[in-house]
Design an enzyme around this catalytic site. Structure first.
Site, short mmCIF file in Angstrom:
data_model
loop_
_atom_site.label_atom_id
_atom_site.label_comp_id
_atom_site.label_asym_id
_atom_site.label_seq_id
_atom_site.Cartn_x
_atom_site.Cartn_y
_atom_site.Cartn_z
N THR A 1 -6.19 3.65 10.63
CA THR A 1 -5.42 3.83 11.86
C THR A 1 -5.73 2.80 12.94
OG1 THR A 1 -7.08 5.45 12.57
CG2 THR A 1 -5.05 6.30 11.56
N ILE B 1 -5.16 -0.45 13.33
CA ILE B 1 -4.04 -1.31 13.74
C ILE B 1 -2.92 -0.47 14.32
CG2 ILE B 1 -2.22 -2.80 12.80
CD1 ILE B 1 -4.40 -4.14 11.12
N LYS C 1 0.84 -1.19 0.00
CA LYS C 1 0.00 0.00 0.00
C LYS C 1 0.88 1.25 0.00
CE LYS C 1 -3.32 2.49 2.91
NZ LYS C 1 -4.16 2.45 4.13
#
Length: 505
Positions: A350, A352, A80
């Site tokens: 956000t 994790i 990503k």
């Protein structure tokens, strides 16, 4: 001295939060100083929408000694480079607006924060190119290419940054293997009885429906939104942030993968919320985050199912939530990690990060058996600051949305925002500066990307740049753009890079 030490740590709940905590504790607990027991029930589902991450995931992967190739294979992960936001500023000219929040940095290797000021000045002097033309991560994402950051700080590729998409269920299973191999004991069952010390109020034992009794010195609440220990037993209050982040429901559904795997997450605004798209190796994760005040569950499901890239592989799963945080995430000998400590919707991936933020703080503040109030107080202070800085970044997306006239977006455009966010916006629009504290998660490039994407513009730049002739500044940026084009030509496709990394040694 030794009798003051923690000898038994009990984690209530599995899923991503529970097994991340277990894996981290198991890794640092060598040689073993305490036992780690995790209690979970296969009958209790996990939220599992957090399939996209941000670059801080590398800290955790390094901490637990994760093998990247094995991780990619076992969790069906992809790389990503950032997040594309579609439709957050309406549909000018009939086409949905688009902007990109890249991981990594803008400009060249030596530009750092000064790139923003270089570009603002150059635009005022007639430079025609967008700021997105100077982000290598953005250029790579939009052409389906991928490359890792270069270790050489002088290389243009050192400006890249990346995270991962992965299947949350497979990730938890992968971490479970690592944790159990390092001595973590798993107990299957639902907790039916919680015992506390009559004088201190500390939790002492948990009893499952099967009759298993698990005693502990320190208890980590990873029971998700139920918050069985921190909320149910310790009665830590909840600070509601829904007046800033009004969405309170999500629908999640996987669909077939139908094309090459894009190396980025997509967040598409709809009339009553927004839709995520998270590409994995074996499928695509999709979901609709919305406000139940302006849309029914059926209407949200219809919109979600009508906007999938491929055939749905299941029925949409409904998740109800409330945005906000526990006023105290650590009370006595109970520490909340994950959704039990609070919830911020997955707009910037956000969830994790906040798990590993809690883990990092727990490791640095690991207590004695007495769990001093000072230790808990420090944890609560720094974790609250972390949550609030992420909250403000999310609010920026909602409050600065333009070109949308639906009820939800009109409310967001008119609402008062947190004071700290107002201060950041004023600094940027007046001076071109992005003012951050040293501990904030999202750094200059992230704030610059979203501020620009949501329509904020800087009226000035750092006056020290005036020592450089305008033509020289523009020439530098033009050369940099040409260098980026050449660098892009050398990058492989995202899928080709994935195959290369996962190939057997």
């Amino acid at each position: 001295m030794s009798d003051r030490r923690i000898r038994k740590v009990v984690i209530l709940g599995g899923g991503t939060a529970g097994w991340m905590t277990a894996a981290a504790l198991a890794k640092v607990n060598a040689p073993p100083q305490f036992e780690v027991t995790l209690i979970e029930s296969e009958e209790i589902g996990i939220i599992g929408v957090g399939e996209a991450t941000i670059p801080t995931i590398h800290w955790f992967n390094t901490l637990i000694g994760l093998d990247e190739a094995r991780f990619l294979r076992e969790t069906k992960a992809t790389f990503k480079l950032g997040i594309e936001f579609v439709g957050w500023n309406g549909t000018p000219g009939g086409n949905p607006s688009r902007y990109f929040h890249p991981f990594g940095r803008y400009g060249g290797p030596a530009d750092a924060q000064m790139f923003v000021h270089r570009w603002v000045r150059a635009r005022q002097d007639g430079l025609p190119h967008s700021h997105e033309d100077y982000s290598l991560a953005t250029l790579a994402a939009r052409t389906g290419k991928f490359g890792p950051p270069a270790p050489d700080p002088h290389s243009l590729f050192s400006t890249l940054g990346h995270a991962y998409h992965f299947d949350a269920g497979l990730y938890a299973a992968h971490l479970r293997q690592l944790a159990e191999a390092r001595g973590v004991r798993r107990v299957e069952g639902k907790v039916e009885r919680i015992e506390r010390h009559p004088e201190t109020g500390f939790v002492t034992r948990l009893t499952t429906h099967r009759g298993d009794v698990i005693a502990g010195d320190l208890f980590v609440d990873c029971s998700g939104l139920r918050a069985l220990l921190i909320g149910g037993v310790m009665e830590s209050g909840f600070e509601d942030w829904s007046h800033w982040l009004p969405c309170d429901r999500a629908l999640a559904v996987p669909c077939e993968r139908v094309a090459d795997t894009p190396p980025y997450t997509r967040a598409t605004a709809h009339a009553f919320g927004w839709q995520w798209r998270i590409p994995l190796q074996h499928r695509t994760g999709n979901g609709m985050v919305y406000s139940s005040q302006v849309a029914s569950d059926d209407a949200a499901a219809d919109a979600l199912m009508a906007n999938l890239d491929g055939k749905a592989l299941a029925e949409p799963r409904l998740i109800r939530f409330q945005t906000g945080r526990r006023r105290q995430a650590w009370v006595k000998n109970v520490v909340a990690i994950g959704l039990s400590s609070g919830f911020l919707e997955p707009l910037e991936s956000t969830s994790i990060h906040l798990i590993q933020s809690g883990i990092a703080k727990l490791l640095s503040l690991f207590p004695s058996r007495e769990c001093p109030e000072e230790t808990a107080g420090q944890f609560n202070q720094v974790f609250a600051t972390d949550m609030e800085s992420v909250r403000d970044f999310l609010v920026l997306h909602y409050s600065r949305t333009q070109g949308r006239e639906e009820q939800l977006w009109r409310h967001c455009q008119a609402m008062a925002v947190p004071e700290g966010l107002t201060w950041k916006e004023r600094h940027f629009t007046r001076t071109g500066r992005i003012v951050l504290s040293t501990d904030e998660l999202f750094r200059d490039a992230s704030w610059f990307a979203v501020m620009m994407g949501q329509g904020l513009r800087a009226a000035d730049y750092n006056p020290l740049l005036d020592t450089l002739p305008a033509a020289e500044n523009i020439a530098y940026l033009q050369r940099l753009r040409e260098q980026m084009a050449k660098a892009m030509a050398t990058l492989p496709s995202h899928d080709a890079y994935l195959r290369r990394v996962m190939a057997p040694a």
